[in-house]
Design a protein around this motif. Structure first.
Motif, PDB file in Angstrom:
ATOM      1  N   ARG A 156      86.144  74.355  48.201  1.00 16.93           N
ATOM      2  CA  ARG A 156      85.050  74.190  49.151  1.00 16.93           C
ATOM      3  C   ARG A 156      84.324  72.873  48.873  1.00 16.93           C
ATOM      4  N   VAL A 157      84.145  72.075  49.908  1.00 11.82           N
ATOM      5  CA  VAL A 157      83.414  70.820  49.801  1.00 11.82           C
ATOM      6  C   VAL A 157      81.940  71.088  50.113  1.00 11.82           C
ATOM      7  N   LYS A 158      81.051  70.730  49.191  1.00 14.24           N
ATOM      8  CA  LYS A 158      79.635  70.976  49.416  1.00 14.24           C
ATOM      9  C   LYS A 158      79.024  69.970  50.384  1.00 14.24           C
ATOM     10  N   PHE A 159      79.373  68.703  50.220  1.00 11.86           N
ATOM     11  CA  PHE A 159      78.877  67.714  51.189  1.00 11.86           C
ATOM     12  C   PHE A 159      79.636  66.404  51.033  1.00 11.86           C
ATOM     13  N   LEU A 160      79.508  65.570  52.065  1.00 15.92           N
ATOM     14  CA  LEU A 160      79.980  64.190  52.053  1.00 15.92           C
ATOM     15  C   LEU A 160      78.776  63.296  51.831  1.00 15.92           C
ATOM     16  N   TYR A 161      78.838  62.449  50.810  1.00 12.42           N
ATOM     17  CA  TYR A 161      77.777  61.478  50.559  1.00 12.42           C
ATOM     18  C   TYR A 161      78.234  60.119  51.066  1.00 12.42           C
ATOM     19  N   THR A 162      77.403  59.485  51.896  1.00 18.86           N
ATOM     20  CA  THR A 162      77.789  58.204  52.487  1.00 18.86           C
ATOM     21  C   THR A 162      76.588  57.287  52.632  1.00 18.86           C
ATOM     22  N   VAL A 163      76.828  55.996  52.435  1.00 20.76           N
ATOM     23  CA  VAL A 163      75.859  54.940  52.748  1.00 20.76           C
ATOM     24  C   VAL A 163      76.477  54.159  53.901  1.00 20.76           C
ATOM     25  N   ALA A 177      82.061  53.578  66.629  1.00 21.33           N
ATOM     26  CA  ALA A 177      83.141  54.501  66.978  1.00 21.33           C
ATOM     27  C   ALA A 177      83.459  55.428  65.813  1.00 21.33           C
ATOM     28  N   ARG A 178      83.492  54.883  64.635  1.00 22.86           N
ATOM     29  CA  ARG A 178      83.804  55.713  63.469  1.00 22.86           C
ATOM     30  C   ARG A 178      82.689  56.709  63.149  1.00 22.86           C
ATOM     31  N   ARG A 179      81.452  56.340  63.435  1.00 25.82           N
ATOM     32  CA  ARG A 179      80.351  57.280  63.179  1.00 25.82           C
ATOM     33  C   ARG A 179      80.569  58.583  63.943  1.00 25.82           C
ATOM     34  N   ALA A 180      80.935  58.450  65.197  1.00 25.57           N
ATOM     35  CA  ALA A 180      81.190  59.655  66.000  1.00 25.57           C
ATOM     36  C   ALA A 180      82.360  60.446  65.435  1.00 25.57           C
ATOM     37  N   GLN A 181      83.394  59.763  64.995  1.00 25.44           N
ATOM     38  CA  GLN A 181      84.561  60.459  64.447  1.00 25.44           C
ATOM     39  C   GLN A 181      84.238  61.169  63.131  1.00 25.44           C
ATOM     40  N   ILE A 182      83.461  60.525  62.271  1.00 23.85           N
ATOM     41  CA  ILE A 182      83.091  61.143  60.994  1.00 23.85           C
ATOM     42  C   ILE A 182      82.301  62.420  61.243  1.00 23.85           C
ATOM     43  N   LEU A 183      81.348  62.375  62.167  1.00 24.39           N
ATOM     44  CA  LEU A 183      80.562  63.562  62.475  1.00 24.39           C
ATOM     45  C   LEU A 183      81.434  64.668  63.068  1.00 24.39           C
ATOM     46  N   TYR A 189      85.305  70.742  59.869  1.00 23.13           N
ATOM     47  CA  TYR A 189      85.539  71.337  58.546  1.00 23.13           C
ATOM     48  C   TYR A 189      84.266  71.952  57.949  1.00 23.13           C
ATOM     49  N   ASP A 190      83.199  71.984  58.728  1.00 24.10           N
ATOM     50  CA  ASP A 190      81.930  72.589  58.318  1.00 24.10           C
ATOM     51  C   ASP A 190      81.416  71.975  57.018  1.00 24.10           C
ATOM     52  N   VAL A 191      81.291  70.648  57.025  1.00 22.73           N
ATOM     53  CA  VAL A 191      80.843  69.905  55.851  1.00 22.73           C
ATOM     54  C   VAL A 191      79.497  69.249  56.152  1.00 22.73           C
ATOM     55  N   LEU A 192      78.553  69.426  55.243  1.00 25.88           N
ATOM     56  CA  LEU A 192      77.258  68.781  55.330  1.00 25.88           C
ATOM     57  C   LEU A 192      77.411  67.292  55.048  1.00 25.88           C
ATOM     58  N   PRO A 217      71.396  66.292  64.060  1.00 27.72           N
ATOM     59  CA  PRO A 217      70.267  66.677  63.201  1.00 27.72           C
ATOM     60  C   PRO A 217      70.483  67.961  62.424  1.00 27.72           C
ATOM     61  N   ASP A 218      71.428  68.802  62.839  1.00 30.75           N
ATOM     62  CA  ASP A 218      71.651  70.074  62.142  1.00 30.75           C
ATOM     63  C   ASP A 218      72.581  69.942  60.948  1.00 30.75           C
ATOM     64  N   ARG A 219      73.388  68.891  60.912  1.00 26.47           N
ATOM     65  CA  ARG A 219      74.381  68.763  59.849  1.00 26.47           C
ATOM     66  C   ARG A 219      74.072  67.635  58.888  1.00 26.47           C
ATOM     67  N   VAL A 220      73.239  66.683  59.284  1.00 25.91           N
ATOM     68  CA  VAL A 220      72.992  65.492  58.475  1.00 25.91           C
ATOM     69  C   VAL A 220      71.634  65.582  57.794  1.00 25.91           C
ATOM     70  N   ILE A 221      71.640  65.405  56.478  1.00 23.50           N
ATOM     71  CA  ILE A 221      70.413  65.233  55.710  1.00 23.50           C
ATOM     72  C   ILE A 221      70.251  63.738  55.458  1.00 23.50           C
ATOM     73  N   TYR A 222      69.109  63.220  55.871  1.00 29.06           N
ATOM     74  CA  TYR A 222      68.880  61.771  55.854  1.00 29.06           C
ATOM     75  C   TYR A 222      67.973  61.414  54.686  1.00 29.06           C
ATOM     76  N   LEU A 223      68.373  60.379  53.921  1.00 32.09           N
ATOM     77  CA  LEU A 223      67.563  59.868  52.824  1.00 32.09           C
ATOM     78  C   LEU A 223      67.071  58.472  53.170  1.00 32.09           C
ATOM     79  N   GLY A 224      65.785  58.254  53.002  1.00 36.20           N
ATOM     80  CA  GLY A 224      65.203  56.943  53.259  1.00 36.20           C
ATOM     81  C   GLY A 224      64.352  56.494  52.092  1.00 36.20           C
TER      82      GLY A 224
END
Length: 412
Positions: A156-163, A177-183, A189-192, A217-224
């Motif tokens: 089980r993958v807990k989350f994808l971390y990306t910058v 284009a890739r942003r839409a594909q990643i989401l 695969y139900d990955v946060l 907004p339901d799947r992405v946790i945003y860090l600023g």
């Protein structure tokens, strides 16, 4: 817990005779320091009873409202109730990992990835699985392949971390284009998704990129963070999370620090209220653009044949790949002896690969220091090439390229 590759360099890189291309320190001297100092003094004099008191673990309500205004520049529509103020984005990473990760859980991260995140994941005993990126950012096909393999293995993958924007350390930006594909893939695969975005407002061309959080907004946790757009020493960042996750973040923050500094929170609030912060960000963008251009021009003029590097459209970093047979980590002490510092690429991979790569930063040194630092670095690399040609040696297959050349479904 493991030592940071970057922290180990600071003791020598801070010497005045060393040109440091290592740290990602913002150029805070560009701030109107007199006005900021007067603002903070006035804040304490007028509101000392509030400024010097305990505060809520979620953060100052007025600051959280202003954070929502800042995020709107990247297309995010959010409620201040879902924002949690943190001690920089680094604490946000720690709290999220504490909430979600048990020892042995899988965390996906770009290859290469931010060294501070990798250190946090390691401290909670996560199993970091890298997903390659290229000049257009994280590769969707590689993400899908990795997720499918882990699903077959029953992990089980807990989350994808990306910058995704002006990535640290590679300097690349995930295309629209890739942003839409990643989401889409993460939803399948139900990955946060943990979107870390400290550099998003520091692009050199055009308007800020639309954040991943703006489209899911339901799947992405945003860090600023305000470390790059105001001052890193204030240590004020934030998390924007779905409501149920926000409640857990507040509990985790209370157990970690009880509450955050009222002084620094209200200083940021006052800065955003009284200072022309949008114009200041524009000034930072122009300053960093000049330094980026200086670095790229000098690399082009002086680097030996066989070296390649990324060309960032914003942020702080260039990712340089050495010719075959060279090892950046082994080279680092010899570079310090020649009074130039960089960060070896091995620090940005959980598996210790990345020997042919290095991160070099243009954000802090003056342009003339950047030119001198690159000149010294080029000389060290030329010496390493001579040693390689004299004594032999080859690069490992895993380090043959800065990116895995896996084509995505769209034209790259």
């Amino acid at each position: 817990m493991v030592a940071s590759e970057i922290r180990a360099l600071f003791a020598v890189a801070s010497r005045p005779e060393v040109v440091s291309l290592a740290g990602g320190m913002p150029y805070v001297s560009a701030l109107p320091l007199d006005a900021v100092g007067e603002m903070v003094g006035d804040l304490v004099a007028r509101n000392g009873a509030e400024v010097l008191q305990y505060a809520s673990a979620q953060g100052d309500p007025g600051l959280r409202e202003q954070i929502c205004e800042v995020m709107s520049l990247e297309g995010i529509q959010a409620s201040a109730d879902d924002v949690v103020v943190t001690v920089g984005a680094q604490q946000a990473l720690d709290l999220i990992t504490r909430i979600f990760v048990d020892p042995g859980d899988v965390v996906l991260a770009e290859a290469p990835s931010y060294v501070g995140a990798l250190g946090t994941f390691a401290s909670y005993q996560a199993d970091v699985v890298h997903v390659p990126l290229d000049e257009a950012g994280l590769i969707p096909a590689a993400l899908r392949e990795t997720l499918e393999r882990l699903r077959v293995e029953g992990r089980r993958v807990k989350f994808l971390y990306t910058v995704p924007t002006f990535q640290n350390p590679a300097g690349v930006t995930l295309t629209t284009a890739r942003r839409a594909q990643i989401l889409e893939i993460c939803a399948e695969y139900d990955v946060l998704v943990i979107e870390d975005n400290p550099y998003g407002l520091l692009g050199f061309d055009g308007e800020p990129m639309r954040a991943l959080r703006a489209d899911d907004p339901d799947r992405v946790i945003y860090l600023g963070s305000f470390s790059k757009t105001i001052a890193s020493g204030l240590r004020v960042g934030w998390v924007l999370a779905p409501h149920a996750v926000r409640a857990k973040l507040v509990l985790a923050a209370e157990s970690a620090v009880l509450c955050h500094s009222s002084l620094t929170q209200l200083a940021v609030r006052q800065y955003l209220t009284t200072q022309p912060w949008r114009e200041q960000i524009k000034d930072f963008r122009e300053l960093y653009r000049e330094r980026r251009d200086t670095m790229l021009d000098t690399l082009e003029a002086l680097m030996p044949e066989g070296c390649t590097w990324t060309r960032p459209a914003g942020g702080f970093f260039v990712w340089l790949t050495l010719p075959e047979g060279l090892d950046a980590k082994a080279m680092a002490p010899r570079a310090i002896a020649q009074r130039v510092a960089f960060v070896p690429g091995t620090g940005f991979y959980a598996d210790g690969t990345g020997h042919r790569h290095m991160r070099i930063s243009y954000c802090y040194p003056e342009p003339h220091r950047i030119r001198e630092g690159v000149r010294r670095l080029a000389g060290v690399i030329e010496q390493e090439i001579e040693l390689r040609d004299t004594f032999g040696g080859t690069a490992t297959p895993a380090d043959a390229s800065p990116f895995v050349d896996t084509p995505g479904p769209e034209t790259l």
